[in-house]
Write a protein that holds these residues in place. Structure first.
Motif, short mmCIF file in Angstrom:
data_model
loop_
_atom_site.label_atom_id
_atom_site.label_comp_id
_atom_site.label_asym_id
_atom_site.label_seq_id
_atom_site.Cartn_x
_atom_site.Cartn_y
_atom_site.Cartn_z
N ILE A 51 35.94 89.21 15.71
CA ILE A 51 35.88 90.02 14.49
C ILE A 51 35.04 89.30 13.45
O ILE A 51 34.68 88.13 13.63
N HIS A 52 34.76 90.01 12.36
CA HIS A 52 34.18 89.40 11.17
C HIS A 52 34.95 89.93 9.97
O HIS A 52 34.84 91.11 9.63
N ALA A 53 35.75 89.08 9.37
CA ALA A 53 36.45 89.45 8.15
C ALA A 53 35.55 89.09 6.97
O ALA A 53 35.83 88.18 6.19
N VAL A 71 43.40 87.20 15.77
CA VAL A 71 41.99 87.62 15.70
C VAL A 71 41.11 86.38 15.60
O VAL A 71 41.48 85.39 14.98
N CYS A 72 39.94 86.45 16.22
CA CYS A 72 39.00 85.34 16.24
C CYS A 72 37.80 85.70 15.37
O CYS A 72 36.93 86.46 15.79
N ASP A 73 37.76 85.14 14.17
CA ASP A 73 36.63 85.38 13.27
C ASP A 73 35.44 84.57 13.77
O ASP A 73 35.58 83.38 14.09
N MET A 74 34.28 85.20 13.83
CA MET A 74 33.13 84.58 14.47
C MET A 74 32.02 84.16 13.51
O MET A 74 30.94 83.80 13.97
N HIS A 75 32.28 84.21 12.22
CA HIS A 75 31.29 83.72 11.25
C HIS A 75 31.79 84.08 9.86
O HIS A 75 32.01 85.24 9.55
N ASN A 76 31.96 83.08 9.02
CA ASN A 76 32.37 83.32 7.64
C ASN A 76 32.09 82.09 6.81
O ASN A 76 32.15 80.95 7.30
N GLU A 77 31.80 82.32 5.54
CA GLU A 77 31.57 81.20 4.63
C GLU A 77 32.86 80.41 4.44
O GLU A 77 33.96 80.94 4.59
N TRP A 92 38.80 97.27 12.37
CA TRP A 92 39.69 96.18 12.77
C TRP A 92 40.93 96.74 13.48
O TRP A 92 41.55 97.69 13.03
N GLY A 93 41.26 96.15 14.61
CA GLY A 93 42.45 96.55 15.35
C GLY A 93 42.21 97.75 16.24
O GLY A 93 42.35 97.68 17.46
N LEU A 94 41.83 98.86 15.64
CA LEU A 94 41.65 100.09 16.40
C LEU A 94 40.54 99.95 17.43
O LEU A 94 40.63 100.50 18.55
N SER A 95 39.47 99.22 17.10
CA SER A 95 38.36 99.09 18.04
C SER A 95 38.75 98.33 19.31
O SER A 95 38.07 98.43 20.33
N MET A 96 39.83 97.56 19.27
CA MET A 96 40.31 96.92 20.49
C MET A 96 40.79 97.96 21.50
O MET A 96 40.58 97.83 22.71
N HIS A 97 41.44 99.01 21.02
CA HIS A 97 41.90 100.08 21.90
C HIS A 97 40.70 100.84 22.47
O HIS A 97 40.71 101.25 23.64
N SER A 155 44.49 94.74 11.51
CA SER A 155 44.49 94.25 12.89
C SER A 155 45.91 94.19 13.43
O SER A 155 46.17 94.63 14.57
N LEU A 156 46.82 93.65 12.65
CA LEU A 156 48.21 93.54 13.11
C LEU A 156 48.83 94.90 13.35
O LEU A 156 49.54 95.10 14.35
#
Length: 418
Positions: free
Chosen positions: A64-66, A85-91, A334-339, A77-78
């Motif tokens: 994800i990207h929060a 969730v695994c955030d893949m890039h954030n400041e 977020w969350g829904l796209s996993m389904h 997501s919950l």
């Protein structure tokens, strides 16, 4: 309530199915799980029978990207059953905000790459600045790493650990070939250095790449996994061999690629308007899901992505499930796209529902070294998902959400369900 028993329920442990099972949760951990007939009678805790339901490990969204520490990401997501969730890039500042937020109730647990390994004017800077020219965003981007030497990489890794306490390292390698553009991207030597120095510190490395050439480059650099699959051309045996050489895993992000090519729009809208999600997602997020990113060249096809996953799966490559959901990423939520992703793994790739669910639980936990979750077993975190029906036969049943627990605590939108 953190001490309870759910019984007379189908249990999928992440590894196998117990048709008539139970789980005993105590102080946020799984005390025991097994056949209902083996449930000790002397345990004096609230007990709930749920025939016709299936209990699963909480889903792990591997991508994800929060963005901007969006406060919607972890709660939404919950609600959809993603307990991690695994955030893949954030400041750094945004990661710190999210790490504080996840201490609150009704939030998914955050794992993070912190700040990704980026270069001057490399991905994702061009796509961000094309749509967001605000001074705030420009100021954030100015703080990103501009890696070019081994010394830069060593300093970046030390800073990332200190400021974000990251769990893994994300490498950005996007040449723009699949998008009809030319973006600055790291040299092959710099990619190798980033992976090498990350491994010295014990980090797993994952990489962004969306075309065949970029993917082969990062695999040759030694990366542990890919955060997307290819969509610019059909997969090749060279691709399979490169994955095998590294024992690398793939998070294909098929739903996001369908949005990139616009071929996924019909299914995106179907998920957005599913009656079962109405009270779990906001209007803004629902609206974003009905749009497409539309960023690829005309010859790019989502079918190439499906074909690549079929080929790699057949070759024994681990497939992990992750959505690439982000606030500005049209076509995702977020969350829904996993389904959505699970359905594509079954209907387009050819996985069995059980295999797809394993890719969102036990396989991801194993490949990311999350040893305390991803399965239902004694001693592990009580991260649970309860659904009506049987998603092991019909993957669409994952949206029949009846309860989500993180560390044994029920998400409040499901209060009163037991």
């Amino acid at each position: 309530m953190s001490n309870f028993i759910i019984t007379d329920v189908r249990v999928y442990t992440g590894e196998f199915v117990i048709e008539h099972g139970y789980i005993h949760v105590q102080d946020g951990k799984i005390a025991s799980v097994g056949e209902t007939s083996s449930l000790p009678s002397a345990i004096d805790v609230p007990t709930f029978a749920k025939p016709g339901h299936t209990l699963l490990p909480g889903l792990i969204d591997a991508h994800i990207h929060a963005d901007k520490a969006n406060p919607v990401a972890l709660p939404q997501s919950l609600r959809f059953g993603c307990t991690t969730v695994c955030d893949m890039h954030n400041e750094y500042a945004n990661t710190q905000k999210l790490q504080q937020q996840m201490l609150e109730p009704d939030t998914a647990e955050l794992k993070t790459a912190g700040q990704a390994a980026t270069i001057d004017n490399g991905w994702p800077i061009p796509v961000i600045t094309a749509h967001d020219k605000s001074p705030e965003t420009a100021a954030e981007i100015a703080t990103w790493p501009k890696l070019s030497t081994r010394e830069d990489v060593i300093e970046y890794l030390e800073t990332n650990k200190r400021k974000s306490n990251n769990d893994y390292v994300k490498l950005m390698n996007e040449s723009g070939r699949s998008m009809g553009a030319e973006f600055s991207h790291p040299t092959k030597e710099l990619q190798r250095i980033i992976v090498e120095e990350s491994h010295k510190l014990g980090y797993l490395t994952t990489a962004h790449a969306t075309c065949l050439t970029d993917t082969l480059d990062v695999l040759k650099a030694g990366v542990d996994g890919l955060a997307h699959t290819i969509c610019d051309q059909p997969p090749t045996q060279e691709l399979v061999d490169a994955y095998k050489k590294n024992n690398a895993w793939l998070n294909p992000t098929l739903a996001a690629i369908g949005s990139l090519t616009t071929e996924g729009k019909e299914l995106q809208e179907k998920f957005a308007h599913d009656e079962r999600v109405r009270d779990l997602i906001g209007e803004k997020e629902m609206g974003n899901l009905c749009k497409c990113m539309a960023m690829t060249i005309p010859t790019a096809k989502v079918e190439y992505a499906y074909e690549s996953v079929r080929l790699l799966r057949k070759a024994g490559i681990d497939i992990v499930c992750g959505s690439d959901a982000a606030g500005p990423a049209l076509g995702t939520a977020w969350g829904l796209s996993m389904h959505h992703e699970l359905r594509l793994l079954v209907n387009e790739v050819g996985m069995s529902p059980e295999e797809a669910l394993r890719s969102a639980t036990a396989v991801t936990a194993k490949r990311f070294r999350f040893n305390d979750r991803g399965r239902l077993a004694a001693g592990l975190k009580a991260d649970l998902l309860l659904v009506a029906g049987n998603p092991l036969e019909n993957i669409e049943d994952t949206l029949n959400l009846r309860g989500v627990w993180r560390d044994g605590k029920l998400c409040s939108v499901y209060d009163g369900i037991l």
